[in-house]
Scaffold this motif. Structure first.
Motif, PDB file in Angstrom:
ATOM      1  N   LEU A  78     -11.673  -1.414  -9.136  1.00 51.06           N
ATOM      2  CA  LEU A  78     -10.311  -2.367  -9.024  1.00 51.06           C
ATOM      3  C   LEU A  78      -9.218  -1.688  -8.788  1.00 51.06           C
ATOM      4  O   LEU A  78      -9.273  -0.493  -9.286  1.00 51.06           O
ATOM      5  CB  LEU A  78     -10.080  -2.744 -10.492  1.00 51.06           C
ATOM      6  CG  LEU A  78      -9.200  -4.236 -10.679  1.00 51.06           C
ATOM      7  CD1 LEU A  78      -9.857  -5.182 -10.026  1.00 51.06           C
ATOM      8  CD2 LEU A  78      -8.826  -4.428 -11.944  1.00 51.06           C
ATOM      9  N   THR A  79      -8.510  -2.159  -7.695  1.00 49.39           N
ATOM     10  CA  THR A  79      -7.228  -1.268  -7.140  1.00 49.39           C
ATOM     11  C   THR A  79      -5.955  -1.992  -7.243  1.00 49.39           C
ATOM     12  O   THR A  79      -6.084  -3.218  -6.884  1.00 49.39           O
ATOM     13  CB  THR A  79      -7.565  -0.892  -5.768  1.00 49.39           C
ATOM     14  OG1 THR A  79      -8.503  -0.136  -5.437  1.00 49.39           O
ATOM     15  CG2 THR A  79      -6.121  -0.021  -5.186  1.00 49.39           C
ATOM     16  N   ILE A  80      -4.966  -1.777  -8.158  1.00 48.94           N
ATOM     17  CA  ILE A  80      -3.726  -2.387  -8.161  1.00 48.94           C
ATOM     18  C   ILE A  80      -2.757  -1.855  -7.694  1.00 48.94           C
ATOM     19  O   ILE A  80      -2.467  -0.204  -7.640  1.00 48.94           O
ATOM     20  CB  ILE A  80      -3.403  -2.492  -9.785  1.00 48.94           C
ATOM     21  CG1 ILE A  80      -4.583  -3.137 -10.414  1.00 48.94           C
ATOM     22  CG2 ILE A  80      -1.963  -3.334 -10.045  1.00 48.94           C
ATOM     23  CD1 ILE A  80      -5.446  -2.203 -11.049  1.00 48.94           C
ATOM     24  N   ALA A  81      -1.955  -2.193  -6.697  1.00 49.08           N
ATOM     25  CA  ALA A  81      -0.877  -1.760  -6.127  1.00 49.08           C
ATOM     26  C   ALA A  81       0.372  -2.633  -5.982  1.00 49.08           C
ATOM     27  O   ALA A  81       0.498  -3.643  -6.220  1.00 49.08           O
ATOM     28  CB  ALA A  81      -1.358  -1.480  -4.658  1.00 49.08           C
ATOM     29  N   PHE A  82       1.563  -1.783  -6.043  1.00 44.15           N
ATOM     30  CA  PHE A  82       2.847  -2.575  -6.134  1.00 44.15           C
ATOM     31  C   PHE A  82       3.826  -1.648  -5.556  1.00 44.15           C
ATOM     32  O   PHE A  82       3.909  -0.457  -5.775  1.00 44.15           O
ATOM     33  CB  PHE A  82       3.269  -3.000  -7.552  1.00 44.15           C
ATOM     34  CG  PHE A  82       4.437  -3.721  -7.324  1.00 44.15           C
ATOM     35  CD1 PHE A  82       4.373  -5.158  -7.057  1.00 44.15           C
ATOM     36  CD2 PHE A  82       5.493  -3.379  -8.053  1.00 44.15           C
ATOM     37  CE1 PHE A  82       5.530  -5.951  -6.941  1.00 44.15           C
ATOM     38  CE2 PHE A  82       6.773  -4.373  -8.193  1.00 44.15           C
ATOM     39  CZ  PHE A  82       6.651  -5.508  -7.665  1.00 44.15           C
ATOM     40  N   VAL A  83       4.824  -2.054  -4.585  1.00 41.12           N
ATOM     41  CA  VAL A  83       5.834  -1.169  -3.976  1.00 41.12           C
ATOM     42  C   VAL A  83       6.557  -0.402  -5.036  1.00 41.12           C
ATOM     43  O   VAL A  83       6.940  -0.939  -6.041  1.00 41.12           O
ATOM     44  CB  VAL A  83       6.735  -2.011  -3.242  1.00 41.12           C
ATOM     45  CG1 VAL A  83       7.891  -1.358  -2.711  1.00 41.12           C
ATOM     46  CG2 VAL A  83       5.896  -2.573  -2.049  1.00 41.12           C
ATOM     47  N   SER A  84       6.775   0.866  -4.672  1.00 41.76           N
ATOM     48  CA  SER A  84       7.460   1.855  -5.613  1.00 41.76           C
ATOM     49  C   SER A  84       6.884   2.194  -6.954  1.00 41.76           C
ATOM     50  O   SER A  84       7.604   2.955  -7.840  1.00 41.76           O
ATOM     51  CB  SER A  84       9.023   1.242  -5.989  1.00 41.76           C
ATOM     52  OG  SER A  84       9.600   0.991  -4.812  1.00 41.76           O
ATOM     53  N   TYR A  85       5.570   1.823  -6.986  1.00 41.59           N
ATOM     54  CA  TYR A  85       4.717   2.266  -8.266  1.00 41.59           C
ATOM     55  C   TYR A  85       3.313   3.113  -7.802  1.00 41.59           C
ATOM     56  O   TYR A  85       3.320   2.875  -6.789  1.00 41.59           O
ATOM     57  CB  TYR A  85       4.379   1.249  -9.337  1.00 41.59           C
ATOM     58  CG  TYR A  85       5.713   0.469  -9.704  1.00 41.59           C
ATOM     59  CD1 TYR A  85       5.475   0.878 -11.117  1.00 41.59           C
ATOM     60  CD2 TYR A  85       6.200  -0.469  -9.236  1.00 41.59           C
ATOM     61  CE1 TYR A  85       6.553   0.223 -12.030  1.00 41.59           C
ATOM     62  CE2 TYR A  85       7.564  -1.134  -9.880  1.00 41.59           C
ATOM     63  CZ  TYR A  85       7.369  -0.605 -11.222  1.00 41.59           C
ATOM     64  OH  TYR A  85       8.441  -1.367 -12.220  1.00 41.59           O
ATOM     65  N   GLN A  86       2.966   3.793  -8.573  1.00 40.10           N
ATOM     66  CA  GLN A  86       1.725   4.520  -8.480  1.00 40.10           C
ATOM     67  C   GLN A  86       0.433   3.501  -8.525  1.00 40.10           C
ATOM     68  O   GLN A  86       0.678   2.454  -9.264  1.00 40.10           O
ATOM     69  CB  GLN A  86       1.518   5.625  -9.534  1.00 40.10           C
ATOM     70  CG  GLN A  86       2.531   6.528  -9.684  1.00 40.10           C
ATOM     71  CD  GLN A  86       2.211   7.525 -10.808  1.00 40.10           C
ATOM     72  OE1 GLN A  86       1.196   8.154 -10.972  1.00 40.10           O
ATOM     73  NE2 GLN A  86       3.240   7.779 -11.637  1.00 40.10           N
ATOM     74  N   THR A  87      -0.391   3.701  -7.456  1.00 38.99           N
ATOM     75  CA  THR A  87      -1.439   2.816  -7.476  1.00 38.99           C
ATOM     76  C   THR A  87      -2.423   3.139  -8.454  1.00 38.99           C
ATOM     77  O   THR A  87      -2.444   4.224  -8.910  1.00 38.99           O
ATOM     78  CB  THR A  87      -2.161   2.988  -6.049  1.00 38.99           C
ATOM     79  OG1 THR A  87      -1.345   2.685  -4.936  1.00 38.99           O
ATOM     80  CG2 THR A  87      -3.466   2.276  -5.863  1.00 38.99           C
ATOM     81  N   VAL A  88      -2.959   1.955  -9.234  1.00 39.71           N
ATOM     82  CA  VAL A  88      -3.868   2.270 -10.226  1.00 39.71           C
ATOM     83  C   VAL A  88      -5.199   1.881  -9.875  1.00 39.71           C
ATOM     84  O   VAL A  88      -5.411   0.914  -9.022  1.00 39.71           O
ATOM     85  CB  VAL A  88      -3.526   1.331 -11.657  1.00 39.71           C
ATOM     86  CG1 VAL A  88      -4.601   1.649 -12.578  1.00 39.71           C
ATOM     87  CG2 VAL A  88      -2.186   1.806 -11.918  1.00 39.71           C
ATOM     88  N   LYS A  89      -6.236   2.875 -10.148  1.00 43.20           N
ATOM     89  CA  LYS A  89      -7.625   2.674  -9.951  1.00 43.20           C
ATOM     90  C   LYS A  89      -8.442   2.467 -11.051  1.00 43.20           C
ATOM     91  O   LYS A  89      -8.403   3.440 -11.894  1.00 43.20           O
ATOM     92  CB  LYS A  89      -8.122   3.250  -8.881  1.00 43.20           C
ATOM     93  CG  LYS A  89      -7.592   3.258  -7.510  1.00 43.20           C
ATOM     94  CD  LYS A  89      -8.126   4.124  -6.472  1.00 43.20           C
ATOM     95  CE  LYS A  89      -7.572   3.934  -5.033  1.00 43.20           C
ATOM     96  NZ  LYS A  89      -8.097   4.690  -3.905  1.00 43.20           N
ATOM     97  N   LYS A  90      -9.535   1.506 -11.351  1.00 43.66           N
ATOM     98  CA  LYS A  90     -10.119   1.545 -12.521  1.00 43.66           C
ATOM     99  C   LYS A  90     -11.716   1.023 -11.990  1.00 43.66           C
ATOM    100  O   LYS A  90     -11.732   0.173 -11.187  1.00 43.66           O
ATOM    101  CB  LYS A  90      -9.847   0.753 -13.708  1.00 43.66           C
ATOM    102  CG  LYS A  90      -8.401   0.836 -14.112  1.00 43.66           C
ATOM    103  CD  LYS A  90      -7.811   0.051 -15.207  1.00 43.66           C
ATOM    104  CE  LYS A  90      -8.630  -0.046 -16.572  1.00 43.66           C
ATOM    105  NZ  LYS A  90      -8.377   1.180 -17.180  1.00 43.66           N
ATOM    106  N   SER A  91     -12.543   1.645 -12.694  1.00 44.28           N
ATOM    107  CA  SER A  91     -13.963   1.028 -12.321  1.00 44.28           C
ATOM    108  C   SER A  91     -14.610   0.238 -13.533  1.00 44.28           C
ATOM    109  O   SER A  91     -14.236   0.575 -14.749  1.00 44.28           O
ATOM    110  CB  SER A  91     -14.938   2.205 -12.041  1.00 44.28           C
ATOM    111  OG  SER A  91     -14.631   2.958 -11.077  1.00 44.28           O
TER     112      SER A  91
END
Length: 774
Positions: A78-91
């Motif tokens: 799972l990849t969560i991305a948003f402008v001006s934020y760190q991308t988060v990745k979870k399995s």
């Protein structure tokens, strides 16, 4: 309706057959920032680790929640991305017997906290469909870097901004909110001219808003969400704009934030000069009279708006905010007039001038409180606002030669106050339900005084003209309660609510010793259903009811004779107008390319529709608002966005509707119905070295009004933009209306008169823009 039922049945059967034989697992979760505030518009991607061709996408909604449907067990990322934020990745792993996986609450941290300031660039969708609203990302709109929020709205699908600043959705008047609240300015177009387009984060268009929102407005609401600076420490942005025909803007947004406080200050200055030429021709067949008026106009605008605010975060669940707004708005208008009157072989000519100065000063204070409870999604908000707006007007209508009208001098003052109290409560029920309750009260207190003096041509002295003067007091209260429930059942989403509004109105003219008053209790239901046909397709249906209450200016019993052959007047006898609206919408998302397609079929029926009508008087026309009877509109709109990454994107919007008015012969033309159409095209070409070439164009066919139509219009804007220094600096150059085609033209025809009116303003302007983020 029978065809519609068949289509719906086919769609449901198709989606059901598509899902048979496959195991579908739901992945749900919620996204918040470090202060536990929800993040809307984050992009969520689920990708199977062993087979990257299996990928699904979603976007977090206004509550920060998301839901994905994935098919097949095994390991997923799972990849969560948003402008001006760190991308988060979870399995995560999906077992064969898994019914649903709750990822829980995911916290995203600002990109500034990353080591060596690694930049995160996430691709947000141009448009997201949510219950009761369509959300457009302002960053995806081109050709507006040097413009204002009003210019930005001209490029939002379904929205149109008229030459006088009036805002419509699908051709009907719409309400405008800024960050979910009414503008502190009486004239919302003034507020939008003071907001740089670069300060807008997204625009929410709600043709059928839920019961949570005010019922006022014939065609729904537009909610403009401004950017919120979440960076720690001191930071800000500076905007500078200039234009070849004196259209200048300078502004700055400053912010300071630490763990518990945030202080922000905004200052914006805007000045422009508008040149125009107007020609009006009137023909009265009963006595074979023709009037022709030509006017050369110059309008000078000067706006200054400042905002100072302070947020205190008691903890991660409670915060308090106070904001002070101070603004001023000045318009100096001058016109040179020539009038020719011909009756049979007799001709009378006159020349004159008209100079008007209007100055408005506004002060407002807003207090906001937010309390988030231990239960995820349970929240209480409260708002209190006070607005004090004062205006001063002076005008002189001078008859240089001729006897068509007498010279006049006007001086006036206005005082407007507004009080607002509002509270909203949201409480999730179970895993998919939510109940929302709210209360809102608004008080308007307006007083308008105008002293008109008219020249006596015999004595050479000015006398007080009681017929053209005014002393009017207006009070309106609107008290509202609402209840709203939303939920999800499998692939179905629903939201249903009821809003009650008690409005109390009173008006008094102290010069004529007349008064008017009314009190109404109305109920406004709203219903929304949506069905996910596949991961990227949805079908929704919505219904709501709305009210258009007469405004202060619409009922003001004052006659404006600044246009000698077409006077303007308010109408104290206006009644409320009620609208029923329903629409069916299909949305197809293409997440791999960030492209999309949507189509809507809609119908609205308005009783006591308030429209401007023009009636012949003794030697001139009088334009005034009236309840004309019934207005019905049925139509379809289509939005398509094609996005080829790193190459170009293009968005097209087409709206076609059939409009009918059912009124008296004096207020409506002989045409029983009329087709209206609008086409908007917006494109971006991504050039090397971070240059972007953007263009916006629109063309509208004749637009139906009760006594005729507004003649078709068109125009194209072109902009070149460049970002550098790690996107901290933006420079842009834009040419608006490059072919100089935009104009405002109206054709009115009744059995008593025919009028053609054309206004052409300086619209081809070269704009320059510079912004710096620090």
């Amino acid at each position: 309706m029978k065809i519609l039922r068949i289509l719906l049945t086919i769609a449901l059967v198709n989606s059901t057959m598509h899902a048979m034989g496959q195991t579908t697992d739901h992945v749900i979760g919620k996204i918040v920032d470090e202060d536990n505030k929800t993040i809307q518009g984050a992009t969520i991607t689920a990708e199977k680790i062993t087979d990257t061709t299996k990928r699904v996408n979603s976007v977090s909604d206004s509550t920060g929640r998301f839901s994905l449907k994935v098919m097949g067990g095994g390991s997923w990322r799972l990849t969560i991305a948003f402008v001006s934020y760190q991308t988060v990745k979870k399995s995560f792993i999906i077992a064969n017997d898994t019914a649903a996986i709750n990822i829980g609450t995911i916290i995203m941290y600002p990109a500034k906290q990353m080591l060596n300031e690694v930049r995160i660039v996430a691709e947000r969708p141009f448009m997201t469909q949510e219950p009761d609203k369509t959300v457009f990302d302002a960053a995806k709109i081109g050709a507006v870097s040097s413009g204002t929020a009003s210019d930005l709205l001209t490029q939002i699908p379904l929205v149109n901004v008229g030459p006088s600043g009036d805002i419509t959705v699908r051709g009907k008047a719409a309400g405008v909110l800024i960050d979910g609240k009414p503008s502190p300015y009486t004239d919302v177009s003034t507020a939008l001219q003071m907001i740089p387009s670069t300060s807008v984060e997204r625009v929410e268009v709600m043709p059928t808003p839920s019961a949570k929102y005010d019922a006022a407005g014939q065609s729904g609401l537009i909610n403009i969400i401004l950017k919120k600076n979440i960076k720690a420490g001191f930071n800000g942005v500076v905007n500078l704009d200039a234009a070849t025909q004196f259209d200048d803007h300078a502004g700055t947004d400053l912010n300071y934030r630490n763990k518990h406080i945030r202080v922000f200050a905004n200052l914006n200055y805007h000045a422009n000069r508008i040149f125009g030429n107007r020609t009006s021709q009137q023909f009265f067949p009963l006595d074979n009279t023709t009037l022709i008026q030509k006017a050369s106009n110059t309008d000078k605008h000067r706006d200054l708006d400042s905002r100072l605010g302070f947020d205190y975060l008691f903890n991660d669940k409670t915060d308090l905010s106070i904001t002070q707004n101070i603004g001023s708005h000045t318009i100096n208008s001058s016109s040179l007039l020539t009038i020719d009157s011909a009756q049979n072989n007799n001709r009378v000519a006159a020349t004159g001038s008209n100079d008007i100065m209007t100055r408005n000063n506004m002060y407002s204070t807003t207090l906001d409180f937010t309390k988030r409870f231990e239960k995820d999604g349970e929240e209480l908000t409260a708002t209190a606002r006070y607005v004090n707006e004062q205006s001063h007007t002076s005008g002189e209508l001078d008859n240089i030669n001729g006897s068509f009208y007498n010279s006049q001098v006007n001086k006036g003052n206005g005082k407007n106050k507004m009080y607002l109290l509002q509270t909203d409560f949201a409480d999730p029920i179970g895993s998919n339900g939510k109940i929302e309750l709210g209360y809102k009260s608004t008080w308007f207190i307006d007083n308008n005084i105008l002293n008109a003096t008219t020249l006596n041509n015999t004595t050479g002295n000015y006398f007080y003209n009681n017929a053209l003067s005014n002393n009017f007091t207006y009070n309106q209260q609107v008290h509202a309660l609402y209840a709203l429930y939303s939920g999800k059942l499998g692939s179905f989403k629903y939201k249903a609510g009821l809003r009650s509004e008690l409005d109390i109105l009173s008006g008094e003219s102290r010069l004529t010793n007349t008064s008017t008053s009314s009190s109404h209790l109305n109920f406004f239901p709203s219903v929304y259903f949506s069905k996910s046909l596949t991961d990227n397709q949805s079908l929704s249906i919505a219904y709501d009811t709305r009210i258009a209450r007469p405004t202060f200016l619409q009922i003001l019993p004052y006659t404006d004779i600044s246009n000698p052959i077409n006077h303007q007047s308010g109408n104290p006898g206006l009644s409320d107008a009620y609208t029923h609206h329903a629409e069916l919408t299909y949305v197809l998302l293409m997440p791999k390319s960030n492209s999309m397609f949507s189509a809507s079929v809609y119908y609205s029926n308005t009783v006591n529709s308030i429209q401007l009508v023009t009636l012949p008087q003794n030697g001139y026309l009088l334009t005034t608002p009236e309840n004309i009877g019934r207005e019905a509109t049925e139509g379809v709109d289509i939005i398509y966005r094609l996005n080829i990454k790193k190459l170009f994107s293009v968005t097209g919007t087409y709206d076609l509707n059939y409009n009918t008015f059912n009124g008296s012969s004096n207020t409506t033309s002989n045409v029983s119905g009329f087709w209206n159409s609008r086409l908007h095209l917006d494109g971006n070409i991504f050039l090397p070295a971070k240059f972007i070439l953007a263009a916006h164009g629109e063309i509208s066919g004749p637009q139906h009004i009760p006594q005729g139509y507004n003649i078709s219009n068109r125009g194209i804007d072109v902009e070149v933009k460049h970002n550098f220094l790690k996107d901290k600096v933006t420079v842009a150059a834009m040419v608006s209306d490059i072919f100089h085609q935009r104009r405002q033209s109206t054709h009115l025809v009744t059995s008593q008169f025919i009028e053609d009116d054309i206004l052409k303003e300086n619209s081809r302007i070269l704009h320059f823009h510079l912004s710096y983020i620090f």
